[in-house]
Design a protein around this motif. Structure first.
Motif, mmCIF file in Angstrom:
data_model
loop_
_atom_site.group_PDB
_atom_site.id
_atom_site.type_symbol
_atom_site.label_atom_id
_atom_site.label_comp_id
_atom_site.label_asym_id
_atom_site.label_seq_id
_atom_site.Cartn_x
_atom_site.Cartn_y
_atom_site.Cartn_z
ATOM 1 N N MET A 18 50.675 -45.192 3.439
ATOM 2 C CA MET A 18 51.582 -46.069 2.707
ATOM 3 C C MET A 18 52.701 -46.519 3.642
ATOM 4 O O MET A 18 53.030 -45.837 4.610
ATOM 5 C CB MET A 18 52.178 -45.339 1.493
ATOM 6 N N GLN A 19 53.275 -47.677 3.319
ATOM 7 C CA GLN A 19 54.341 -48.223 4.164
ATOM 8 C C GLN A 19 55.681 -48.024 3.486
ATOM 9 O O GLN A 19 55.863 -48.321 2.305
ATOM 10 C CB GLN A 19 54.103 -49.715 4.421
ATOM 11 N N LEU A 20 56.638 -47.500 4.267
ATOM 12 C CA LEU A 20 57.979 -47.242 3.752
ATOM 13 C C LEU A 20 58.992 -48.042 4.543
ATOM 14 O O LEU A 20 58.816 -48.262 5.750
ATOM 15 C CB LEU A 20 58.327 -45.757 3.849
ATOM 16 N N THR A 21 60.056 -48.473 3.870
ATOM 17 C CA THR A 21 61.181 -49.135 4.535
ATOM 18 C C THR A 21 62.328 -48.146 4.632
ATOM 19 O O THR A 21 62.698 -47.516 3.642
ATOM 20 C CB THR A 21 61.626 -50.373 3.746
ATOM 21 N N VAL A 22 62.880 -48.005 5.829
ATOM 22 C CA VAL A 22 63.941 -47.032 6.064
ATOM 23 C C VAL A 22 65.151 -47.764 6.623
ATOM 24 O O VAL A 22 65.040 -48.551 7.561
ATOM 25 C CB VAL A 22 63.491 -45.934 7.045
ATOM 26 N N THR A 23 66.314 -47.518 6.023
ATOM 27 C CA THR A 23 67.559 -48.127 6.490
ATOM 28 C C THR A 23 68.505 -47.039 6.970
ATOM 29 O O THR A 23 68.495 -45.920 6.457
ATOM 30 C CB THR A 23 68.230 -48.964 5.371
ATOM 31 N N THR A 24 69.320 -47.359 7.974
ATOM 32 C CA THR A 24 70.271 -46.404 8.535
ATOM 33 C C THR A 24 71.694 -46.794 8.159
ATOM 34 O O THR A 24 71.932 -47.864 7.590
ATOM 35 C CB THR A 24 70.139 -46.347 10.065
ATOM 36 N N GLU A 25 72.663 -45.944 8.513
ATOM 37 C CA GLU A 25 74.069 -46.203 8.186
ATOM 38 C C GLU A 25 74.608 -47.446 8.878
ATOM 39 O O GLU A 25 75.532 -48.084 8.379
ATOM 40 C CB GLU A 25 74.918 -44.992 8.579
ATOM 41 N N ASP A 26 74.043 -47.777 10.037
ATOM 42 C CA ASP A 26 74.493 -48.978 10.748
ATOM 43 C C ASP A 26 73.641 -50.194 10.414
ATOM 44 O O ASP A 26 73.570 -51.153 11.168
ATOM 45 C CB ASP A 26 74.509 -48.731 12.257
ATOM 46 N N ASP A 27 72.967 -50.135 9.238
ATOM 47 C CA ASP A 27 72.199 -51.264 8.686
ATOM 48 C C ASP A 27 70.955 -51.626 9.503
ATOM 49 O O ASP A 27 70.441 -52.736 9.386
ATOM 50 C CB ASP A 27 73.091 -52.507 8.536
ATOM 51 N N LYS A 28 70.488 -50.707 10.311
ATOM 52 C CA LYS A 28 69.224 -50.935 11.003
ATOM 53 C C LYS A 28 68.090 -50.659 10.021
ATOM 54 O O LYS A 28 68.118 -49.679 9.268
ATOM 55 C CB LYS A 28 69.101 -50.010 12.222
ATOM 56 N N ILE A 29 67.075 -51.525 9.996
ATOM 57 C CA ILE A 29 65.959 -51.392 9.059
ATOM 58 C C ILE A 29 64.665 -51.269 9.850
ATOM 59 O O ILE A 29 64.391 -52.078 10.744
ATOM 60 C CB ILE A 29 65.887 -52.596 8.107
ATOM 61 N N VAL A 30 63.874 -50.255 9.530
ATOM 62 C CA VAL A 30 62.588 -50.060 10.191
ATOM 63 C C VAL A 30 61.519 -49.823 9.132
ATOM 64 O O VAL A 30 61.821 -49.397 8.015
ATOM 65 C CB VAL A 30 62.625 -48.872 11.176
ATOM 66 N N SER A 31 60.281 -50.114 9.475
ATOM 67 C CA SER A 31 59.142 -49.851 8.600
ATOM 68 C C SER A 31 58.237 -48.832 9.274
ATOM 69 O O SER A 31 57.998 -48.905 10.485
ATOM 70 C CB SER A 31 58.360 -51.134 8.323
ATOM 71 N N VAL A 32 57.780 -47.863 8.481
ATOM 72 C CA VAL A 32 56.893 -46.832 9.021
ATOM 73 C C VAL A 32 55.683 -46.684 8.113
ATOM 74 O O VAL A 32 55.787 -46.848 6.893
ATOM 75 C CB VAL A 32 57.620 -45.478 9.165
ATOM 76 N N ASP A 33 54.546 -46.384 8.718
ATOM 77 C CA ASP A 33 53.309 -46.118 7.971
ATOM 78 C C ASP A 33 53.042 -44.623 8.023
ATOM 79 O O ASP A 33 52.894 -44.046 9.112
ATOM 80 C CB ASP A 33 52.144 -46.890 8.570
#
Length: 343
Positions: free
Chosen positions: A1-16
């Motif tokens: 499944m694909q997840l969207t992850v955001t950090t405190e400095d507004d960086k957004i990454v997608s992981v499978d």
């Protein structure tokens, strides 16, 4: 499944990832994607921090969901309140010094756990460490008992009362975990905030005035007006009701009273309430706007532009007894502070 992850400095990454992935392995993946060391990551889903041993699918994480990664100090890496796996402080000396230096937190511990407060003040950290371990063990046992109860209730999934108890247990678990995370990462949020008071003179009498930008009017009680010799100037035609947290009767208004602030006289209209209250005098929004005042929390000053002067807010030791740390304003006073006149 694909997840969207955001950090405190507004960086957004997608992981499978696989639904059966444990959080510890997800952190390793996120370390490569975000450059945040896995040991300092706090993975949060739906407002709850996921533990390293949690399985994503068991926590309700599904394809397309959004997770947040927060950065926290590594164990023993500059966080004086860091605790080990058994609940004891990683650095007992730093833990004691940090708590001792934080007066509101220390007062809170004295009120809720006097034994721990005494141990924190003890130069020998052993009693404190023992109490921290006992507290941690008690929480673990409570968690085990809660899980056993959920397992028992799950034995009959069609029992509506059992399902209601499961829902309540899960909700309480989330609340407890949220509380523990807050205590670990932002313990200062559990301390009291010192109220904003300044020294003034009203009709020649010294007074401690509560500065409240949430109060529409400048206010005093009838008893205070009598002590200041202003009762003869109360105009009863300005009667009404002050509404805030509760209500109070307005018996009138003093249209012009001499108030000395920072050595200068400021003419002031004062609304007079019928009932006595802890806050003798509330410096309200009407005066703050009229004299272009600024509340400077950085320098702890009330700046009054119309006279070009500043006055410091009183320290905690100078406040009225009811307004000091750990004290809360009485409901009646809070009602007056948020008052708006009606009549």
């Amino acid at each position: 499944m694909q997840l969207t992850v955001t950090t405190e400095d507004d960086k957004i990454v997608s992981v499978d990832v696989d639904p059966g992935t444990v959080v510890e392995n997800l952190k390793a993946i996120l370390e490569a994607e975000t450059d945040i060391p896995s040991a300092t990551q706090a993975v949060v889903f739906n407002g709850r921090e996921l533990q390293n041993s949690d399985v994503l699918s068991a926590c309700g994480v599904a394809d397309g969901d959004l997770l947040m990664v927060l950065r926290r100090p590594p164990p023993g890496g500059g966080n004086a309140l860091a605790t080990a796996a058994d609940g004891a402080a990683v650095d007992p000396g730093a833990f004691q010094r940090h708590i001792r230096a934080d007066a509101p937190t220390m007062q809170q511990i004295r009120n809720g756990n006097p034994a721990l407060a005494q141990a924190v003040m003890n130069d020998d950290p052993a009693p404190m460490q023992a109490l921290l371990r006992q507290s941690h063990l008690a929480r673990q046992r409570q968690e085990e008992a809660r899980n056993q109860e959920i397992d028992l209730l799950n034995s009959d999934p069609f029992d509506m009362e059992a399902q209601r108890k499961i829902e309540n247990a899960i909700r309480q678990k989330n609340v407890d975990e949220n509380y523990e995370t807050a205590m670990e990462t932002t313990p200062e949020a559990f301390g009291s905030v010192t109220m904003l008071y300044v020294d003034v003179e009203v009709n020649g009498h010294p007074l401690k005035a509560f500065v409240d930008s949430g109060a529409q009017m400048t206010i005093m009680s009838l008893g205070c007006a009598m002590r200041l010799g202003l009762e003869r100037l109360i105009d009863s035609r300005w009667q009404g009701v002050a509404k805030g947290v509760g209500t109070q009767k307005i018996i009138g208004r003093v249209h012009r009273a001499p108030i000395k602030v920072a050595g200068s006289i400021l003419p002031c209209a004062i609304t007079v309430l019928e009932k006595e209250q802890d806050m003798d005098f509330i410096f309200g929004l009407d005066m703050l706007k009229r004299h272009q005042c600024s509340i400077d929390l950085k320098d702890n000053l009330l700046k009054i532009e119309t006279i070009g002067k500043s006055i410091p807010f009183l320290g905690e030791s100078e406040l009225p007894s009811f307004a000091k740390a750990m004290g809360e304003p009485e409901e009646a006073a809070a009602g007056a502070a948020g008052a708006s006149g009606g009549g």
